[in-house]
Design a protein around this motif. Structure first.
Motif, PDB file in Angstrom:
ATOM      1  N   HIS A 284       0.866  -1.181   0.000  1.00  9.60           N
ATOM      2  CA  HIS A 284       0.000   0.000   0.000  1.00  9.60           C
ATOM      3  C   HIS A 284       0.899   1.226   0.000  1.00  9.60           C
ATOM      4  O   HIS A 284       1.909   1.258   0.715  1.00  9.60           O
ATOM      5  N   HIS A 286       1.245   4.575   1.091  1.00  3.62           N
ATOM      6  CA  HIS A 286       0.598   5.415   2.101  1.00  3.62           C
ATOM      7  C   HIS A 286       0.664   6.893   1.727  1.00  3.62           C
ATOM      8  O   HIS A 286       1.746   7.462   1.617  1.00  3.62           O
ATOM      9  N   TRP A 324       5.395   6.751   2.101  1.00  5.66           N
ATOM     10  CA  TRP A 324       5.990   5.463   2.457  1.00  5.66           C
ATOM     11  C   TRP A 324       5.088   4.349   1.981  1.00  5.66           C
ATOM     12  O   TRP A 324       3.948   4.585   1.563  1.00  5.66           O
ATOM     13  N   HIS A 554      -6.991   7.882   8.907  1.00  7.22           N
ATOM     14  CA  HIS A 554      -6.335   7.796   7.603  1.00  7.22           C
ATOM     15  C   HIS A 554      -7.315   7.325   6.540  1.00  7.22           C
ATOM     16  O   HIS A 554      -7.858   6.230   6.640  1.00  7.22           O
ATOM     17  N   HIS A 556      -7.620   6.361   2.559  1.00  3.30           N
ATOM     18  CA  HIS A 556      -6.814   6.025   1.383  1.00  3.30           C
ATOM     19  C   HIS A 556      -7.248   6.863   0.172  1.00  3.30           C
ATOM     20  O   HIS A 556      -8.403   7.248   0.064  1.00  3.30           O
ATOM     21  N   HIS A 603      -9.567   4.264   7.852  1.00  2.00           N
ATOM     22  CA  HIS A 603      -9.343   3.552   9.110  1.00  2.00           C
ATOM     23  C   HIS A 603      -8.426   4.295  10.059  1.00  2.00           C
ATOM     24  O   HIS A 603      -7.783   5.276   9.698  1.00  2.00           O
ATOM     25  N   HIS A 605      -5.003   4.548  11.868  1.00  2.00           N
ATOM     26  CA  HIS A 605      -3.676   4.043  11.519  1.00  2.00           C
ATOM     27  C   HIS A 605      -2.877   3.604  12.733  1.00  2.00           C
ATOM     28  O   HIS A 605      -1.676   3.345  12.647  1.00  2.00           O
TER      29      HIS A 605
HETATM   30 CU1  C2O Z   1      -0.819   3.349   5.844  1.00  2.00          CU
HETATM   31 CU2  C2O Z   1      -4.516   1.799   5.269  1.00  2.00          CU
HETATM   32  O1  C2O Z   1      -2.705   2.536   5.554  1.00  2.00           O
END
Ligand code: C2O
Ligand code: CU
Length: 639
Positions: A284, A286, A324, A554, A556, A603, A605
């Motif tokens: 993923h 980030h 990252w 967080h 996405h 979600h 983090h």
């Molecule tokens: Cu760094 Cu769902 O994440």
């Protein structure tokens, strides 16, 4: 304030029980004193809840609607029935009423901890019924005519029987409260299928696009190049830069994994191969707004890459900045054990490239906090230095830069507008967050401290020394007022959809089993309704933290613009973040434009929190997932 209110609630439980027990034991004098104390504490509880209500309805709903009225009613009844009367010093009814007040206090307390927000009708009814039931049970236990037989000879016997009665009552109270909470908690069980429209239009699109079709360009932009990597996920024993060896899960045998760097416009192409991670892995990116098919959310945007499997990620490096990557399957284990690395994209044209440009991810291995990137660096006086701080842990870290003024050039990869000079301030990085610091190297050494201890030195010349500064008293830099404002239409744009996320702990179903979960609006993953949006929507989140822990929120695929924290508006540089730390009692307002279609994880983090339920999905109209869709950490289950 939340803690204070819990304290007062607990004190109410203690004082009401103490009054009841002493009254049952006929320590009448003491009992009356305790009764007065219990009434005072109850009044205090009303005050603390009223005060908390000033911070928002989410903090007090179940208390105002049920906990406090129930306590006040039971307390009033107890005061009336148990008050001192000259000719009848104590009565059985008074004792029962005192116990019932104590049960009401317990039920309110437990309701807050197990159910919280929102209060369900079922949960409320069960709580009331059980408090009443426990009162009746107590009345039955105490109804033996012992209080009519005073005298030294029977005192011991009376006390024992009383005690048994009291004990029965207490046990009843505990059962009451436990069952009430369980009942209400278990009702938070289904609902993901329904979805939450956030007050916007219902979905309309007829044709469905699978998330796997949402890929971006497969070539670099003109002038860009292809950056190819192969990351092999495997177990390895790795010797840390400073300190011991750890048994890690790695990308390519190193901690962190290989740094991925690019220039804006390049094409990043990474082949992931899982050598021996039985749990499975993904990648993923980030904070990087990749096309959704590349997002790496196992079970949602792709199948988990099992041992022996491969998966290719391909996206254009359109955003410059510090990011990252990490696994997004069983990530509460995998990231902690080392399945992460850095992603830095430099702009095509830089006004003034830094002479020293360090990427500094911090991570905790077996309790040791490690800042990767080397402890000693040289930069000639007058040269530009850039430090890219990355928090890859699940808890916040504090950094401080001593020895020079500096600017926070970027937060979460996005440049700030006219960031001013900062000195003697600490920087708090949320889990997953990044800060890029810039300064012109002075003629004396500069030190970066992490959580209070100096861990990195930049020196103008070898051997140049300086004393370590004590940074412990430095205040935190307030990013809400840092930098200067620009016209940012999203700050005032009316939101077509508005979602409220109340974060707490409580009883809820998580991945099909009841748990004391980390909840969103009283539910755990995957039973939290999906947030449904359509492309082009202006979306607003109100994120409320009712719990005693920090939740780094967080989303996405999109940065969010911070509008306000606890009603304090963002007045500095527009602050675009992908992770924001919602501390206990805080209320954040953020907004974003839905401009990146997909099915996106949304979600906490703190990855163990996400694993314990604090995770949901934001889904665009017309986008579907061919996978299981639940992003569980363990074995798959259908839906
Ligand atoms: Cu760094 Cu769902 O994440
Ligand atoms: Cu959390």
């Amino acid at each position: 304030m939340i803690i204070l209110d819990h304290g007062v609630a607990l004190l109410a439980v203690v004082t009401w029980f103490a009054a009841a027990v002493t009254m049952a034991l006929r320590r009448t004098g003491t009992a009356f004193v305790l009764l007065v104390a219990a009434l005072l504490v109850t009044a205090g509880r009303v005050a603390s809840v009223a005060f908390l209500a000033g911070r928002g309805w989410w903090f007090v709903q179940e208390k105002v609607l049920l906990g406090v009225p129930m306590l006040v009613a039971a307390s009033a009844a107890a005061a009336l029935l148990a008050r001192p009367r000259p000719r009848a010093p104590s009565s059985g009814r008074g004792v029962v009423a005192l116990f019932t007040a104590a049960y009401a206090a317990v039920a309110g307390f437990v309701l807050t901890f197990l159910v919280g927000y929102p209060l369900t009708l079922g949960g409320g009814l069960i709580a009331v019924a059980l408090v009443a039931g426990a009162g009746l049970l107590t009345a039955r236990v105490l109804s033996r005519p012992v209080e009519e037989q005073p005298g030294p000879a029977v005192l011991a016997e009376v006390s024992r029987r009383r005690f048994l009665g009291v004990a029965g009552g207490v046990a009843g109270g505990v059962v009451v409260a436990g069952a009430a909470g369980t009942g209400a908690g278990l009702s938070a069980w289904t609902g993901a299928e329904a979805g939450d429209l956030g007050g916007g239009r219902a979905h309309t699109s007829r044709s469905a696009v699978p998330v796997t079709d949402l890929t971006g360009p497969a070539t670099p932009a003109p002038g860009g190049m292809r950056r190819t990597h192969t990351l092999v996920a495997r177990k390895a024993t790795v010797r840390l830069e400073a300190g011991p060896s750890v048994d890690a899960w790695t990308f390519g045998g190193t901690l962190p994994g290989p740094p991925i760097t690019a220039t804006q416009g390049d094409l990043i192409e990474v082949e992931l191969a899982n050598h021996d991670i039985d749990e499975g892995v993904t990648l993923h990116w980030h904070g990087y707004d990749v096309p959704c098919a590349n997002d790496g959310a196992a079970g949602v945007t792709q199948e988990v890459v099992a041992r022996g499997g491969r998966f290719v990620y391909r996206f254009r490096a359109d955003q410059a900045g510090t990011y990252w990557y990490h696994t997004h399957h069983a990530s509460h284990l995998g990231v902690r054990r080392g399945l992460y690395g850095t992603l830095v994209v430099k702009p095509r044209q830089e006004a003034r490239p830094a002479g020293l440009d360090l990427t500094l991810p911090v991570h905790t291995f077996d309790g040791a906090v490690v800042l990767s990137g080397g402890a000693e660096h040289l930069a000639p006086a007058g040269s530009l230095v850039r430090l890219r701080l990355i928090n890859t842990d699940s808890d916040p870290h504090r950094f401080a830069l001593a020895g020079t003024p500096f600017t926070v050039a970027a937060v979460d990869g996005r440049d700030l507008h006219q960031p001013g000079q900062v000195s003697r301030k600490t920087l708090r990085l949320a889990a997953g967050g990044r800060h890029d610091l810039e300064f012109v190297m002075p003629g004396t050494p500069v030190s970066l401290s992490l959580d209070g201890g100096a861990t990195l030195w930049v020196r103008p010349a070898a051997g140049a020394t300086a004393a370590t500064e004590d940074v412990s008293g430095w205040p935190e830099l307030d990013l809400l007022t840092y930098g200067t404002a620009t016209r940012e239409p999203l700050r005032t744009a009316p939101a077509g959809r508005h979602f409220t996320l109340v974060l707490d702990r409580g009883l809820a179903m998580v991945d099909g089993a009841p748990a004391y979960a980390q909840t969103v609006n009283g539910r755990g993953h995957p039973s939290i309704p999906h947030q449904l949006v359509a492309e082009g929507d202006v979306v607003r989140f109100t994120v409320v933290n009712r719990s005693l822990e920090t939740h780094p929120w967080h989303l996405h695929g999109h940065p969010v613009l911070v509008l306000s924290v606890d009603g304090r508006p963002s007045t500095g540089s527009p602050l675009w973040v992908d992770t924001f730390d919602v501390r206990p009692g805080e209320v954040w307002e953020v907004a974003f434009r839905a401009a990146n279609p997909g099915v996106w994880m949304n979600h906490c983090h703190n990855l163990p929190h996400a694993h314990q339920g604090m995770m949901l999905q934001l889904r665009y109209d017309g986008v579907t997932t061919p996978f299981d869709g639940t992003h569980t950490a363990g074995t798959g289950h259908g839906h």
